[in-house]
Scaffold this motif. Structure first.
Motif, PDB file in Angstrom:
ATOM      1  N   THR A  92      76.429  34.029  26.533  1.00 19.77           N
ATOM      2  CA  THR A  92      77.198  35.147  27.067  1.00 19.77           C
ATOM      3  C   THR A  92      76.261  36.325  27.283  1.00 19.77           C
ATOM      4  N   ILE A  93      76.446  37.013  28.408  1.00 18.61           N
ATOM      5  CA  ILE A  93      75.718  38.253  28.658  1.00 18.61           C
ATOM      6  C   ILE A  93      76.754  39.368  28.704  1.00 18.61           C
ATOM      7  N   GLU A  94      76.585  40.345  27.826  1.00 19.17           N
ATOM      8  CA  GLU A  94      77.537  41.448  27.718  1.00 19.17           C
ATOM      9  C   GLU A  94      77.071  42.631  28.567  1.00 19.17           C
ATOM     10  N   THR A  95      78.007  43.263  29.266  1.00 16.77           N
ATOM     11  CA  THR A  95      77.674  44.427  30.070  1.00 16.77           C
ATOM     12  C   THR A  95      77.457  45.627  29.158  1.00 16.77           C
ATOM     13  N   ASP A  96      77.106  46.763  29.772  1.00  9.83           N
ATOM     14  CA  ASP A  96      76.956  47.986  28.988  1.00  9.83           C
ATOM     15  C   ASP A  96      78.306  48.642  28.732  1.00  9.83           C
ATOM     16  N   GLY A  97      79.390  47.998  29.188  1.00  8.50           N
ATOM     17  CA  GLY A  97      80.741  48.476  28.923  1.00  8.50           C
ATOM     18  C   GLY A  97      81.450  47.518  27.989  1.00  8.50           C
ATOM     19  N   SER A  98      82.622  47.039  28.405  1.00  5.09           N
ATOM     20  CA  SER A  98      83.417  46.136  27.573  1.00  5.09           C
ATOM     21  C   SER A  98      83.686  44.813  28.273  1.00  5.09           C
ATOM     22  N   SER A  99      82.819  44.436  29.179  1.00  3.55           N
ATOM     23  CA  SER A  99      82.988  43.204  29.942  1.00  3.55           C
ATOM     24  C   SER A  99      81.851  42.236  29.606  1.00  3.55           C
ATOM     25  N   HIS A 100      81.974  41.000  30.079  1.00  2.00           N
ATOM     26  CA  HIS A 100      80.929  40.022  29.820  1.00  2.00           C
ATOM     27  C   HIS A 100      81.047  38.856  30.789  1.00  2.00           C
TER      28      HIS A 100
END
Length: 205
Positions: A92-100
């Protein structure tokens, strides 16, 4: 066999990431125009991508594994802490917000029916994770052709957002890909262009 095992792993990973994303977002309902929920879900993605600037080398990080490579926004984070993390098969790659974005690479055969894979994942997401108000279909993700579904509504029946799920068999290989882009509505302007960067740069060796 491989595709069934992979789908089960992905379902568990999806639910864990949904809960984690939800936990870090403010626990109050966000008011949006009804059009957000009922317009074509693919319009969200296209609008966000069109607003994004071009990527420069300094804006990107890379993953280079024995069988594949890709690029992603350098301020995003690979979730190496997950118990099922596998850099060559499931991550999983997580964004700098709350998404992935979840990426699963599994063993496949030419002509494999990826519709079943899609059905398995949607069972875990459509209802349990996303209270879906509108559905969209797409058949390409980056250079790959396959089956795609876009669910848009409320995450955990509270926060506006959605997910795009894509499954395909990679031509000329014995590999399949199962991609899930999970986003909160507030993250659209940054999450969607980053997802697009990943889709355009995922290359198999």
């Amino acid at each position: 066999m491989g595709i069934k095992i992979g789908s089960r792993i992905m379902r568990k990973s999806m639910m864990a990431m949904v809960v984690a994303s939800f936990a870090v977002v403010s626990a109050y309902a966000v008011n949006l125009p009804l059009a957000f929920f009922f317009d074509d879900p693919e319009d969200d993605r296209q609008d966000a991508i069109e607003e994004a600037g071009s990527w420069s080398p300094s804006d990107m990080a890379s993953i280079d594994r024995p069988t594949f490579s890709l690029k992603y926004p350098k301020n995003w984070v690979i979730a190496t802490h997950q118990p099922d993390y596998d850099p060559d098969r499931l991550f999983t790659i997580e964004t700098d917000g709350s998404s992935h974005i979840n990426i699963e690479i599994f063993q496949a055969s030419p002509g494999m029916d990826v519709e079943k894979t899609m059905e398995d994942v949607l069972q875990a997401l459509d209802g349990p994770a996303v209270n879906t108000y509108s559905y969209g279909d797409f058949d390409t993700w980056g250079p790959y052709s396959g089956v795609g579904k876009h669910l848009k509504g409320k995450i955990m029946n509270i926060l506006p957002g959605g997910c795009r799920v894509f499954a395909a068999v990679v031509p000329g290989t014995n590999r399949g890909i199962l991609i899930t882009e999970f986003y909160m509505s507030d993250d659209l302007p940054s999450a969607m262009p980053g997802f697009e960067l990943i889709s355009q740069t995922l290359t198999f060796k």
